[in-house]
Every structure is written in C-alpha cells, then in structure tokens.
Enzyme design. Structure first.
Site, PDB file in Angstrom:
ATOM      1  N   TYR A  45      88.248  21.432 121.894  1.00 27.87           N
ATOM      2  CA  TYR A  45      87.658  21.960 123.123  1.00 27.87           C
ATOM      3  C   TYR A  45      86.177  22.208 122.904  1.00 27.87           C
ATOM      4  O   TYR A  45      85.788  22.806 121.908  1.00 27.87           O
ATOM      5  CB  TYR A  45      88.352  23.275 123.545  1.00 27.87           C
ATOM      6  CG  TYR A  45      88.973  23.122 124.901  1.00 27.87           C
ATOM      7  CD1 TYR A  45      88.147  23.048 126.033  1.00 27.87           C
ATOM      8  CD2 TYR A  45      90.341  22.986 125.071  1.00 27.87           C
ATOM      9  CE1 TYR A  45      88.706  22.848 127.284  1.00 27.87           C
ATOM     10  CE2 TYR A  45      90.896  22.785 126.323  1.00 27.87           C
ATOM     11  CZ  TYR A  45      90.076  22.717 127.428  1.00 27.87           C
ATOM     12  OH  TYR A  45      90.616  22.513 128.663  1.00 27.87           O
ATOM     13  N   GLU A  47      83.631  23.035 125.702  1.00 35.86           N
ATOM     14  CA  GLU A  47      82.891  23.363 126.926  1.00 35.86           C
ATOM     15  C   GLU A  47      81.437  23.687 126.614  1.00 35.86           C
ATOM     16  O   GLU A  47      81.135  24.400 125.653  1.00 35.86           O
ATOM     17  CB  GLU A  47      83.541  24.568 127.617  1.00 35.86           C
ATOM     18  CG  GLU A  47      84.769  24.175 128.416  1.00 35.86           C
ATOM     19  CD  GLU A  47      85.390  25.359 129.139  1.00 35.86           C
ATOM     20  OE1 GLU A  47      85.101  26.498 128.760  1.00 35.86           O
ATOM     21  OE2 GLU A  47      86.149  25.126 130.086  1.00 35.86           O
ATOM     22  N   ASP A 191      74.256   3.530 141.790  1.00 34.32           N
ATOM     23  CA  ASP A 191      75.579   3.568 141.154  1.00 34.32           C
ATOM     24  C   ASP A 191      75.876   2.162 140.648  1.00 34.32           C
ATOM     25  O   ASP A 191      76.251   1.281 141.423  1.00 34.32           O
ATOM     26  CB  ASP A 191      76.607   4.034 142.182  1.00 34.32           C
ATOM     27  CG  ASP A 191      78.037   4.008 141.644  1.00 34.32           C
ATOM     28  OD1 ASP A 191      78.257   3.493 140.533  1.00 34.32           O
ATOM     29  OD2 ASP A 191      78.930   4.512 142.359  1.00 34.32           O
ATOM     30  N   THR A 217      80.076   3.986 135.551  1.00 39.87           N
ATOM     31  CA  THR A 217      81.308   4.154 134.795  1.00 39.87           C
ATOM     32  C   THR A 217      81.091   3.420 133.483  1.00 39.87           C
ATOM     33  O   THR A 217      80.203   2.564 133.366  1.00 39.87           O
ATOM     34  CB  THR A 217      82.520   3.539 135.519  1.00 39.87           C
ATOM     35  OG1 THR A 217      82.229   2.172 135.793  1.00 39.87           O
ATOM     36  CG2 THR A 217      82.820   4.265 136.819  1.00 39.87           C
ATOM     37  N   LYS A 220      83.964  -0.614 133.054  1.00 38.86           N
ATOM     38  CA  LYS A 220      84.037  -1.876 133.813  1.00 38.86           C
ATOM     39  C   LYS A 220      83.299  -2.959 133.022  1.00 38.86           C
ATOM     40  O   LYS A 220      83.712  -3.257 131.917  1.00 38.86           O
ATOM     41  CB  LYS A 220      83.522  -1.643 135.221  1.00 38.86           C
ATOM     42  CG  LYS A 220      84.430  -0.646 135.959  1.00 38.86           C
ATOM     43  CD  LYS A 220      83.987  -0.310 137.363  1.00 38.86           C
ATOM     44  CE  LYS A 220      84.900   0.772 137.933  1.00 38.86           C
ATOM     45  NZ  LYS A 220      84.436   1.245 139.253  1.00 38.86           N
ATOM     46  N   ARG A 226      87.507   4.695 129.677  1.00 42.86           N
ATOM     47  CA  ARG A 226      87.365   5.226 131.034  1.00 42.86           C
ATOM     48  C   ARG A 226      86.518   6.487 130.968  1.00 42.86           C
ATOM     49  O   ARG A 226      86.879   7.453 130.305  1.00 42.86           O
ATOM     50  CB  ARG A 226      88.731   5.578 131.619  1.00 42.86           C
ATOM     51  CG  ARG A 226      89.630   4.397 131.771  1.00 42.86           C
ATOM     52  CD  ARG A 226      90.772   4.740 132.677  1.00 42.86           C
ATOM     53  NE  ARG A 226      90.446   4.364 134.026  1.00 42.86           N
ATOM     54  CZ  ARG A 226      90.665   3.150 134.530  1.00 42.86           C
ATOM     55  NH1 ARG A 226      91.200   2.208 133.781  1.00 42.86           N
ATOM     56  NH2 ARG A 226      90.361   2.879 135.770  1.00 42.86           N
TER      57      ARG A 226
HETATM   58  C1  LIG Z   1      84.703   2.295 140.030  1.00 40.44           C
HETATM   59  C2  LIG Z   1      83.616   2.891 140.800  1.00 40.44           C
HETATM   60  C3  LIG Z   1      83.488   4.281 140.942  1.00 40.44           C
HETATM   61  C4  LIG Z   1      84.552   5.262 140.533  1.00 40.44           C
HETATM   62  O1  LIG Z   1      84.952   5.232 139.249  1.00 40.44           O
HETATM   63  P1  LIG Z   1      86.362   5.851 138.812  1.00 40.44           P
HETATM   64  O2  LIG Z   1      86.228   5.869 137.334  1.00 40.44           O
HETATM   65  O3  LIG Z   1      87.414   4.956 139.325  1.00 40.44           O
HETATM   66  O4  LIG Z   1      86.450   7.224 139.386  1.00 40.44           O
HETATM   67  C5  LIG Z   1      82.379   4.767 141.600  1.00 40.44           C
HETATM   68  N1  LIG Z   1      81.447   3.933 142.099  1.00 40.44           N
HETATM   69  C6  LIG Z   1      81.556   2.598 142.013  1.00 40.44           C
HETATM   70  C7  LIG Z   1      80.493   1.730 142.600  1.00 40.44           C
HETATM   71  C8  LIG Z   1      82.634   2.032 141.361  1.00 40.44           C
HETATM   72  O5  LIG Z   1      82.743   0.703 141.298  1.00 40.44           O
END
Ligand SMILES: *Cc1c(COP(=O)(O)O)cnc(C)c1O
Length: 431
Positions: A45, A47, A191, A217, A220, A226
């Site tokens: 933990y 925090e 994003d 993220t 991807k 993740r």
């Molecule tokens: C996948 C994605 C998210 C969210 O990610 P999670 O890990 O699924 O919560 C946010 N913004 C975009 C553009 C994404 O492709």
C-alpha cells in the site's frame, strides 16, 4: 485440486494465440511487463506520492515510481507526469476534476463520431452529469470538423476542450485544435490513449506542443499493462503554474486511494521498451500494416469509413445491410476478433450498428507483415460474403430474435469453422 480459474486462463490464452486479435485497443504485453504486474509489488500500500507516503516501507516503491515518471518525462518530453491513474477513464475524470467545477463547460467529441464516453458523453457519464457538455462531430468526409469546433467554442466558451478518439482512422489535428482553444482561452486535453505507441514511434504527430495536458492509457498501442498516465506539458505549466499540483490532487486524494504499484512497475518496464529502436520500428509497421489491410479490404469491395486509414485502425461500413453485429459475430466464429461500431450518421442504432472496427496493433506485435494483410483481408471477405444475405430486420421488435437465431447458426457454420482452422494453422506456423 487446481482452481478452475487456471483452466479458464489457459483457455483464454489459447483463444488469444489461435485467433487474430483485431480489436484496435488490444495488444500483447511483453513477458517482462506481465512479470512486473504479477509480482509481489501488488501486496504493498502506497497512498500518496514518492517521498510523501502515508504508509511505511515504501522506499523501493518510491524508486520504482520515480523510474516510471522519469522514463515517461523523457519519452514524451514533458515536465510533469502522474502514473497512478487506475485506467484511462478515471484519468480523464481526474483531469476534468482538476480543471473544471460543477457546471463549467466541456467540449468533447461525440461518441458516435469516434470520441470516448469519458469526453463528456451527456447524461450517463461523470463528465456528462457534473459539467455542461457540448459535443462536436465529423465532416461529410468523416474528418474531425474544425469549423464546427470553432463555432461551438466561440458560442459556448468551454473551459476545457478534449481531442482524442477511440474509433477514428485519421491523423488527429492537434495544432489546429489548439489554435481554436487559444482563441477562447480554453485548456486542451489531448487523449492519445489509442495512438500513444504511434506517437512514440513518430508514426503519428505528437500533441505535446499543442496541449496543456496529455493523457494516455498504457495498454493499447503502447503495449503495457492496463493503466494510464497524465502528463502536464510546458504549455500547461505556463497557462496554470498550479496545474501539475491540481492534477496530482485530483488523482489522489480526489478520486483514488492507493496506487497499483505492480502496474506502476509494468508501466516503467514498457516505457523502457518503448524507448528502443525496435519499438519505433513496431509503431511504424502497425501503420503500414493498417494501410495494407485497408487497401486489401477495399480491393475486395469492402467500404471503409472515410475511405481508408492513416493510423492503426479502420471501420468497415455495412450500412447497406445493417450488418455490423452480424459481421463482427461471424468473424469471431471464424477466429478473428473485432468489434461492432457505429458509422458516421449511423442509420440503424448504437446497439445494432452498421460498422465493424478493426486494427493492426496486436497482429503486428506477433510479427505479421504487410504481405500477410492480403490473407487477413481474404479471410474477412469470405466471412462477409457468407453473412451478407442476413439483413438486419427493419422492424426494431424483430431484431433481438433475428440476432439470436443468426448467432446460433454461425456457431456451427461450416465456412466460419473452416476459416477458423486456417487462421489457427497460419498462426501456429507464425509462432
Ligand atoms: C480506451 C480509452 C479510454 C479509457 O480507457 P480505459 O482504460 O478503458 O478506462 C479513454 N479515452 C480513450 C480515447 C480511449 O481510447
């Protein structure tokens, strides 16, 4: 006795190995990333932030988080990074919480145009409930509509403008978007969850010079565990000297508790991998493979949204027979996993959409090349040919029953099973 969960993990591993993983938000993390995430770091933990923890015993965790942060700063060229968000969605909530107050205005891209739910989708999402949200869409030729964005920005004076997509096959116009935000004094969040790996590989423009905050993220195209990172740029600090602090506070204690230290380690590992020439080569090959797949599909007569791709994904358009659900399901029966998706101006419904989204990040990771894309397109085209006559009923009340019968039929379909076998054999020889 072995817990049946482990049989199921083996079954899922086999599915991942023996099928073509074409969902563009998925990838294969390296053994080292998996090792880090599966490590005893998960027992701790922590925090707080490095050097400022609420629990004892965090010296090693501090070192790990510092490495993750420093690697991210260097790789993306940003002065501040937070690696603690549990995933992309909470990361976007944190950015909104840091910058906006309830009732403030947020301008984001429509879900049905390829934006993400967390970009202010009205009604049901965190952003859509607590903020006044305004949404932009696409032009006739399926590109981000900058004229509409300028009009909405001047009309609604948003405090935050978000650019970033989850189902958009073209280059994101960061520079033009930022110029509009400057006209109205808005913060910009880029994003890059989908394209982060391409940005690192210089196979997609970098938003860092044209945003105050960049979120991605890590699982991807970046190919990590993740998780997510929020980066504050030089421009962000110039606009708001407290922005980094606001973001950190919004992540913890604003929205989260203890960070997932095992994931932080996995992020550090993947950021190390992403800094190599091999990764750069990988990102470029993802785009080349997507181009090759798009042109091979087009040669088979498949219609693509916007006519093609400039990144890692494309959307096949079956609006002439309402076939997104059918094609995606039949492809899965044939060992090729993609997802149903809306097309611009969706004529059916988001639940029975006309499109299928697919991409090349995962199949590129396992080594597929441009020359293999014809084979992939060929398999997909055979499945499409098989299901084309299964038109979605016009009457809404008949759709659920139709899809149920269709699925039952496809599970035992000879053509799908034959393709599935070919795909598995091809991938076995590939490994
Ligand atoms: C996948 C994605 C998210 C969210 O990610 P999670 O890990 O699924 O919560 C946010 N913004 C975009 C553009 C994404 O492709």
């Amino acid at each position: 006795m072995i817990d049946p969960i482990f049989h199921l993990i083996e079954k899922e591993s086999a599915r991942q190995r023996e099928g073509l993983q074409l969902i563009p938000s998925e990838n294969f993390a390296s053994k080292n990333v998996i090792r880090a995430v599966g490590s005893p770091l998960m027992n701790k933990y922590s925090e707080g932030y490095s050097g400022r923890r609420y629990y004892e015993g965090n010296d090693v965790i501090d070192e790990i988080e510092d490495i993750a942060v420093n690697r991210a700063k260097k790789l993306f060229g940003v002065p501040h990074v937070n690696v603690q968000p549990y995933s992309g969605s909470p990361a976007n909530s944190a950015v909104q919480m840091a910058i906006l107050r309830p009732g403030d205005t947020l301008l984001g891209m429509k879900l049905t145009s390829g934006g993400h739910l967390t970009h202010g989708h009205p009604g049901v999402t965190f952003g859509g409930v607590f903020f006044n949200t305004v949404q932009y869409g696409l032009t006739q030729d399926a590109r981000i509509n900058l004229d509409e964005i300028r009009r909405l920005a001047h009309e609604h004076k948003p405090k935050l403008m978000i650019i970033g997509t989850t189902a958009y096959p073209f280059i994101l116009p960061f520079k033009e978007f930022y110029a509009i935000a400057e006209e109205v004094g808005a913060y910009v969040l880029a994003d890059i969850s989908h394209v982060a790996g391409l940005v690192v590989a210089e196979a997609h423009p970098n938003p860092v010079p044209f945003a105050h905050v960049v979120m991605t993220t890590t699982h991807k195209t970046l190919r990590g565990p993740r998780g997510a990172m929020i980066m504050v740029t030089e421009k962000g600090l110039l606009k708001d000297s407290e922005l980094a602090e606001k973001i950190d506070k919004a992540v913890f204690p604003g929205l989260q508790g203890g960070p997932h230290d095992n994931v932080t380690a996995g992020i550090a590992v993947v950021l190390g991998e992403a800094a190599t020439p091999e990764f750069r080569e990988y990102g470029k090959r993802v785009v080349k493979n997507a181009r090759a797949l798009a042109s091979a599909l087009t040669a088979h007569g498949v219609k693509l949204v916007g006519g093609g791709t400039e990144n890692h994904l494309m959307i096949m358009d079956f609006s002439e027979f309402g076939g997104g659900t059918q094609v995606a399901y039949a492809m899965a029966c044939a060992g090729m996993y993609a997802n149903k998706n809306t097309v611009p101006n969706e004529p059916n419904s988001p639940f029975y959409p006309s499109g299928v989204r697919l991409g090349t990040p995962a199949i590129t990771t396992i080594g597929l090349q441009e020359k293999d894309m014809e084979k992939v397109a060929d398999w997909i085209a055979r499945v499409i040919g098989r299901v084309k006559t299964h038109k979605l009923p016009k009457e809404k009340t008949k759709r659920a029953e139709f899809i149920k019968n269709f699925k039952q039929q496809m599970r035992a379909d000879e053509l799908c099973l034959a393709v599935k076998k070919e795909v598995a054999e091809f991938l076995t020889n590939q490994h």
